[in-house]
Design a protein around this motif. Structure first.
Motif, PDB file in Angstrom:
ATOM      1  N   ILE A  41      -3.920   0.461  -3.886  1.00 63.14           N
ATOM      2  CA  ILE A  41      -5.076   1.052  -3.218  1.00 63.14           C
ATOM      3  C   ILE A  41      -5.384   0.291  -1.939  1.00 63.14           C
ATOM      4  N   ALA A  42      -5.284  -1.037  -1.993  1.00 61.00           N
ATOM      5  CA  ALA A  42      -5.561  -1.893  -0.836  1.00 61.00           C
ATOM      6  C   ALA A  42      -4.820  -3.207  -1.036  1.00 61.00           C
ATOM      7  N   ALA A  43      -4.661  -3.961   0.056  1.00 65.38           N
ATOM      8  CA  ALA A  43      -3.935  -5.234  -0.030  1.00 65.38           C
ATOM      9  C   ALA A  43      -4.489  -6.208   1.002  1.00 65.38           C
ATOM     10  N   CYS A  44      -4.339  -7.500   0.715  1.00 66.07           N
ATOM     11  CA  CYS A  44      -4.902  -8.528   1.597  1.00 66.07           C
ATOM     12  C   CYS A  44      -4.227  -9.860   1.310  1.00 66.07           C
ATOM     13  N   CYS A  93       0.155 -16.401  -0.540  1.00 64.08           N
ATOM     14  CA  CYS A  93       0.180 -15.306  -1.510  1.00 64.08           C
ATOM     15  C   CYS A  93      -0.544 -14.083  -0.943  1.00 64.08           C
ATOM     16  N   LEU A  94      -0.056 -12.920  -1.326  1.00 60.65           N
ATOM     17  CA  LEU A  94      -0.659 -11.663  -0.934  1.00 60.65           C
ATOM     18  C   LEU A  94      -1.087 -10.920  -2.187  1.00 60.65           C
ATOM     19  N   LEU A  95      -2.244 -10.258  -2.133  1.00 62.17           N
ATOM     20  CA  LEU A  95      -2.829  -9.592  -3.279  1.00 62.17           C
ATOM     21  C   LEU A  95      -2.892  -8.091  -3.036  1.00 62.17           C
ATOM     22  N   ALA A  96      -2.414  -7.310  -3.982  1.00 61.14           N
ATOM     23  CA  ALA A  96      -2.538  -5.852  -3.943  1.00 61.14           C
ATOM     24  C   ALA A  96      -3.439  -5.417  -5.090  1.00 61.14           C
ATOM     25  N   ILE A  97      -4.421  -4.590  -4.785  1.00 58.93           N
ATOM     26  CA  ILE A  97      -5.350  -4.062  -5.779  1.00 58.93           C
ATOM     27  C   ILE A  97      -4.847  -2.678  -6.184  1.00 58.93           C
ATOM     28  N   VAL A 100       0.838  -1.204   0.000  1.00 59.93           N
ATOM     29  CA  VAL A 100       0.000   0.000   0.000  1.00 59.93           C
ATOM     30  C   VAL A 100       0.872   1.253   0.000  1.00 59.93           C
ATOM     31  N   ASP A 101       1.932   1.243   0.787  1.00 63.16           N
ATOM     32  CA  ASP A 101       2.844   2.392   0.793  1.00 63.16           C
ATOM     33  C   ASP A 101       3.466   2.623  -0.582  1.00 63.16           C
TER      34      ASP A 101
END
Length: 289
Positions: free
Chosen positions: A233-236, A243-247, A228-229
């Motif tokens: 816009i958002a991450a989860c 795995c991690l997802l960033a939108i 996010v930094d």
């Protein structure tokens, strides 16, 4: 039943997306393809991700296809881009593709019975952004609105995290206020996925599963905050992780992907940072010559 030579392709999926635990999923443009032809005996080949798994009657594609076709006289080829046991719906996608290639009239139902819950399978079959649930034993799924300008950065650690292990980390019950928190955030997420101008960082906050699973991937909070930094816009978490997802907006996606590589290196997590798009086709079936 007579086996028609057939090819089926399904996309990967990212489930939960923070607050949408076991109900939301997004199809992503990594794919698994299954080809099935009649044969004098069972033959299983695997290429790409998962090629190190046993290629015999225990292979998931073989088990699904034999059950659907009612015979083991099958020649099965699996080609996959979807990392196994990483939270990208590899089992659901493979089950749906194998069921479709074997001639199942309802690949979603087959994949749901294999995977245990329907959201990953629904995304792989329908494509796009979906919500899914079970009505008794029957899966019911719907496409949701999705802003075409969004792209997705996925951090793929080299370490696997089996879904059964991630499930065991969850509490048996949650406080009422945590359930309400998630429902509110899920509303924000659905609205924001439809229109990126309404998507906020808080939309992927969660109190049902991500914190409980953090001990299984202790680097995840730093990585999520770093994405996010870097401009996401958002991450989860993606599914059960790791795995991690960033939108991301389309213009920020490449720089977030590059930042993801640096974040992995700084955190001493071996893995890859991928820039992906939503898959809007879902399950694609074609007959073979």
């Amino acid at each position: 039943m007579t086996v028609t030579p057939r090819r089926a392709r399904c996309p990967a999926s990212s489930a939960n997306l923070g607050p949408g635990f076991d109900t939301l999923a997004l199809a992503l443009d990594l794919h698994v393809e299954v080809e099935i032809r009649p044969s004098s005996r069972l033959v299983v080949r695997a290429e790409g991700e998962g090629q190190d798994l046993p290629t015999d009657q225990t292979h998931l594609a073989a088990r699904v296809a034999m059950d659907v076709a009612g015979t083991e006289h099958l020649d099965i080829t699996v080609r996959s881009q979807i990392p196994v046991a990483r939270g990208l719906g590899s089992s659901a996608a493979l089950a749906a593709a194998a069921a479709a290639a074997a001639g199942a009239p309802d690949p979603l139902a087959v994949a749901t019975s294999v995977d245990g819950h329907p959201e990953n399978a629904a995304a792989s079959v329908l494509g796009g952004f979906v919500t899914a649930t079970l009505l008794g034993p029957t899966p019911l799924a719907s496409r949701l609105a999705l802003d075409s300008s969004l792209v997705y950065v996925v951090l793929v650690p080299d370490r696997p995290l089996p879904t059964v292990t991630a499930r065991q980390a969850l509490p048996e019950s949650v406080p009422h206020h945590d359930a309400v928190f998630n429902l509110g955030r899920m509303g924000l997420l659905i609205g924001g996925m439809a229109d990126h101008r309404r998507l906020v960082r808080e939309a992927t906050e969660d109190r049902l599963h991500q914190q409980a699973r953090t001990p299984l991937f202790p680097e995840s909070p730093v990585l999520l905050a770093g994405l996010v930094d870097a401009g996401a816009i958002a991450a989860c978490w993606s599914g059960a992780g790791p795995c991690l997802l960033a939108i991301c907006s389309a213009e920020r996606g490449p720089s977030v992907r590059k930042a993801g590589e640096s974040l992995l290196a700084t955190s001493q997590v071996h893995g890859r940072s991928l820039l992906l798009h939503a898959d809007l086709e879902g399950l694609v079936i074609s007959d073979l010559d």
